[in-house]
Motif scaffolding. Structure first.
Motif, mmCIF file in Angstrom:
data_model
loop_
_atom_site.group_PDB
_atom_site.id
_atom_site.type_symbol
_atom_site.label_atom_id
_atom_site.label_comp_id
_atom_site.label_asym_id
_atom_site.label_seq_id
_atom_site.Cartn_x
_atom_site.Cartn_y
_atom_site.Cartn_z
ATOM 1 N N PHE A 1 8.049 -61.802 76.692
ATOM 2 C CA PHE A 1 7.202 -61.233 77.834
ATOM 3 C C PHE A 1 7.953 -60.380 78.552
ATOM 4 O O PHE A 1 7.633 -59.190 79.000
ATOM 5 C CB PHE A 1 6.539 -62.225 78.806
ATOM 6 C CG PHE A 1 5.616 -63.320 78.149
ATOM 7 C CD1 PHE A 1 4.930 -62.752 76.977
ATOM 8 C CD2 PHE A 1 5.203 -64.320 78.697
ATOM 9 C CE1 PHE A 1 4.041 -63.592 76.142
ATOM 10 C CE2 PHE A 1 4.056 -65.300 77.861
ATOM 11 C CZ PHE A 1 3.763 -64.835 76.983
ATOM 12 N N ALA B 1 8.298 -57.267 76.972
ATOM 13 C CA ALA B 1 7.122 -56.509 76.822
ATOM 14 C C ALA B 1 6.895 -55.727 78.503
ATOM 15 O O ALA B 1 5.752 -55.108 78.443
ATOM 16 C CB ALA B 1 6.117 -57.408 76.514
ATOM 17 N N VAL C 1 6.783 -57.376 81.419
ATOM 18 C CA VAL C 1 6.214 -58.220 82.462
ATOM 19 C C VAL C 1 7.441 -58.516 83.541
ATOM 20 O O VAL C 1 8.519 -58.833 83.379
ATOM 21 C CB VAL C 1 6.062 -59.751 81.981
ATOM 22 C CG1 VAL C 1 5.472 -60.629 83.027
ATOM 23 C CG2 VAL C 1 5.003 -59.486 80.887
ATOM 24 N N ASP D 1 3.098 -59.992 88.328
ATOM 25 C CA ASP D 1 2.089 -59.245 86.997
ATOM 26 C C ASP D 1 1.142 -60.464 86.890
ATOM 27 O O ASP D 1 1.506 -61.659 86.561
ATOM 28 C CB ASP D 1 2.919 -58.716 85.878
ATOM 29 C CG ASP D 1 3.533 -57.559 86.176
ATOM 30 O OD1 ASP D 1 3.208 -56.734 87.247
ATOM 31 O OD2 ASP D 1 4.455 -56.939 85.253
ATOM 32 N N VAL E 1 -0.656 -62.134 83.454
ATOM 33 C CA VAL E 1 -0.719 -61.972 81.944
ATOM 34 C C VAL E 1 -1.837 -62.745 81.435
ATOM 35 O O VAL E 1 -1.934 -63.985 81.639
ATOM 36 C CB VAL E 1 0.857 -62.668 81.742
ATOM 37 C CG1 VAL E 1 0.804 -63.023 80.283
ATOM 38 C CG2 VAL E 1 1.913 -61.890 82.068
ATOM 39 N N LEU F 1 -0.107 -57.317 81.114
ATOM 40 C CA LEU F 1 0.086 -57.787 79.587
ATOM 41 C C LEU F 1 -1.174 -58.546 79.030
ATOM 42 O O LEU F 1 -1.510 -59.553 79.720
ATOM 43 C CB LEU F 1 1.209 -58.414 79.482
ATOM 44 C CG LEU F 1 1.683 -58.756 77.836
ATOM 45 C CD1 LEU F 1 1.972 -57.674 77.173
ATOM 46 C CD2 LEU F 1 2.945 -59.764 77.881
ATOM 47 N N ARG G 1 -0.414 -53.311 78.702
ATOM 48 C CA ARG G 1 0.201 -53.309 77.129
ATOM 49 C C ARG G 1 -0.453 -54.657 76.704
ATOM 50 O O ARG G 1 -1.023 -55.661 77.362
ATOM 51 C CB ARG G 1 1.914 -53.868 77.294
ATOM 52 C CG ARG G 1 2.676 -52.528 78.051
ATOM 53 C CD ARG G 1 3.930 -52.930 78.477
ATOM 54 N NE ARG G 1 4.165 -53.729 79.406
ATOM 55 C CZ ARG G 1 3.862 -53.640 80.604
ATOM 56 N NH1 ARG G 1 3.607 -52.287 81.013
ATOM 57 N NH2 ARG G 1 3.943 -54.445 81.364
ATOM 58 N N THR G 2 -0.401 -54.799 75.362
ATOM 59 C CA THR G 2 -0.952 -55.919 74.458
ATOM 60 C C THR G 2 0.236 -56.448 73.536
ATOM 61 O O THR G 2 0.945 -55.629 72.869
ATOM 62 C CB THR G 2 -2.125 -55.336 73.927
ATOM 63 O OG1 THR G 2 -3.150 -54.991 74.656
ATOM 64 C CG2 THR G 2 -2.611 -56.468 72.852
ATOM 65 N N LEU G 3 0.301 -57.653 73.475
ATOM 66 C CA LEU G 3 1.229 -58.379 72.616
ATOM 67 C C LEU G 3 0.322 -59.210 71.508
ATOM 68 O O LEU G 3 -0.197 -60.049 72.087
ATOM 69 C CB LEU G 3 2.337 -59.277 73.382
ATOM 70 C CG LEU G 3 3.238 -59.833 72.533
ATOM 71 C CD1 LEU G 3 4.007 -59.124 71.675
ATOM 72 C CD2 LEU G 3 4.132 -61.015 73.450
#
Length: 539
Positions: free
Chosen positions: A58, A61, A63, A67, A69, A116, A136-138
């Motif tokens: 994270f 990415a 974070v 934030d 998530v 995220l 953003r996408t994980l």
């Protein structure tokens, strides 16, 4: 009993347990989705390392503290681990059930505006627009040769973020947002419920982590859980179990008996907590093969109404002399408000019209208070009079994301409107009737469901839908899709006049991630009028 003094922190939950020498091993009905190579068993230090790894993902990415998530993936205990990883960074995790419809998930993500979105490929494929709703996408599974752009957004795979070291843990202030949880959504789009460290961990998990007689896990216990791990219950349950450190933790990810049976029969749990729909789905197998539950001393049921035949089946499946069924009532916003112990003796009487499992006991001493008010005036009514249930609890959530006015409407000074209808007896016991949105002018849909399931042994589940100006519509779920008309007439002879039953299979009933019936969706599917006797104002 001395107060519980050990501080529980979500971000370092597993690290703290490992530092204390926690000896518990978690066993799974299938490997974790985020670490399938670790197999089906994980000790506490290994779980702590996995949380650290995920925190590194994270952080890589992007974070940062504060934030949001959002995490949406198929049901497994790794939802809890991912929440801990986000919280370790000072971010606010938002676990979301993979059962949510794509349009509902889209609404929730728009309200959240997450930094995220953590998602698996199956859920991603079912809602292609979702990466556009997060910075953003994980993607947790699938391969990638590098970051992929979706419009102005970035989609990453684990390959892109592995190996990044987790920074030092960040701890939010006790009364700041810690986690955002969603309600079941039986009547529409779920609410997004904000909890803090104080409300979720100090008030709820901390209370459970006492060495209470009967209730608390013991060093030799084998504790099994089978429910939605996207639900807030999973966080409080995991936190309290880690504090009490039983011998084993069993994680069952669904109601499929073929998946659950090997794990339960191999380890023979001593305490079991499951959502009512899972208990119902396993019930026929328990009657035929009860060995998996022969050592159970305590069953726990929350989330939804549970009916007498289900409780009776499980209490009779154990070889313990005095097994207990703990029936709790509460909400995502409040945590548990009342509880009642059920025994074999309490469930012995069949075919009578008495509250049985509708009697939910008394408020948790020193933790919550209940009052019944008139549904129109909101003025208190006399004991024994049905009305809208309101509560006070120090574990009350902070807010609803994107629906602050809705939250304020449900607050009346120190009281919070639950949206349920019930009766407080002269002795202070709660008899639950219905959700206000589904309530009947007289009587109770849930009580009728109790009676019908008790009188019709072949019925898996019964749902009664109130119809203003008409007869209630009973929906009867059976294993083979058949219902004997003569048995139905005998079972309903002394009940209020009902419409002809609609016979259905389990899979045709629309449900939430916790197995609750989505009654509004069921009405639409059956062509039943969407109008109810309730206002729906307090959902």
């Amino acid at each position: 009993m001395a107060p519980f003094s050990r501080r529980i922190e979500l971000g370092t939950l597993f690290e703290d347990a490992a530092d204390r020498g926690g000896a518990m091993t978690a066993h799974f009905s299938r490997p974790l989705d985020i670490a399938p190579g670790l197999g089906t068993a994980l000790d506490v230090p290994a779980a702590a390392r996995l949380v650290l790894d995920a925190a590194g993902w994270f952080a890589a990415a992007g974070v940062e503290p504060g934030d949001r998530v959002a995490i949406v993936k198929r049901n497994h205990w790794d939802l809890v681990l991912l929440c801990c990883a986000a919280a370790r960074l000072g971010a606010v995790p938002v676990p979301l059930s993979a059962h949510l419809d794509a349009d509902v998930l889209e609404i929730l993500l728009k309200r959240l505006d997450p930094a995220l979105l953590v998602i698996d490929s199956a859920r991603l494929a079912a809602g292609r627009v979702l990466p556009c709703l997060a910075s953003r996408t994980l993607v947790l599974d699938g391969r990638s040769d590098g970051a992929e752009a979706v419009g102005p957004r970035t989609v990453l795979s684990l390959t892109d973020v592995r190996g990044h070291a987790a920074p030092a843990p960040q701890r939010p202030l006790t009364d700041d947002p810690l986690v955002i949880l969603h309600t079941s959504g039986t009547t529409g789009v779920p609410k997004l419920v904000v909890h803090s460290t104080r409300t979720l961990l100090r008030r709820l998990a901390g209370f459970e982590a006492h060495r209470w007689p009967v209730l608390a896990s013991r060093p030799g216990d084998v504790v099994a859980g089978a429910f939605s791990f996207a639900h807030g219950r999973a966080l409080a349950w995991t936190a309290s179990v880690l504090q009490l450190d039983p011998e084993k933790l069993l994680v069952v990810t669904g109601s499929d008996w073929d998946e659950a049976r090997p794990l339960l029969e191999r380890h023979r749990p001593t305490t079991v907590e499951a959502q009512p729909s899972t208990y119902v789905r396993w019930r026929s197998h328990v009657r035929a093969q009860g060995d998996a539950f022969e050592r159970v001393r305590l069953y726990i049921s929350t989330f939804d109404a549970v009916h007498p035949p289900t409780v009776r089946t499980y209490l009779n499946a154990t070889r313990r002399r005095r097994p207990i069924w703990l029936q709790g009532w509460g909400q995502s916003e409040t945590g548990p408000l009342t509880f009642r112990f059920l025994t074999r003796r309490a469930l012995r009487s069949e075919h009578d019209r008495h509250p049985t499992t509708r009697d939910l006991g008394r408020p948790v001493p020193g933790r919550s208070r209940l009052c019944v008010v008139d549904r129109e005036t909101l003025r208190p009514v006399r004991r024994g009079t049905p009305g809208l249930l309101v509560c006070t609890t120090k574990a009350l959530c902070l807010d609803y994301v994107g629906e602050r006015q809705r939250y304020r409407r449900k607050r009346a000074g120190k009281w919070f409107v639950t949206g349920d209808v019930g009766v407080l007896t002269p002795r202070g016991r709660l008899l639950l009737l219905d959700r206000e949105a589904d309530a009947l002018p007289e009587g109770s849909c849930v009580e009728l469901e109790d009676v019908l399931e008790d009188r019709l042994p072949g019925v898996v589940e019964c749902i009664v839908l109130g119809v203003p100006g008409g007869r209630c519509v009973p929906v009867v779920v059976t294993e083979d899709g058949e219902l004997d008309p003569a048995q139905w007439r005998e079972a309903t002879a002394d009940l209020p006049d009902l419409a002809d039953p609609v016979v259905s299979s389990w899979d045709r009933i629309p449900r939430t991630g916790t197995g609750k019936v989505r009654r509004a969706a069921l009405r639409e599917r059956l062509g039943v009028s969407p109008e109810t006797y309730g206002t729906g104002k307090w959902t």
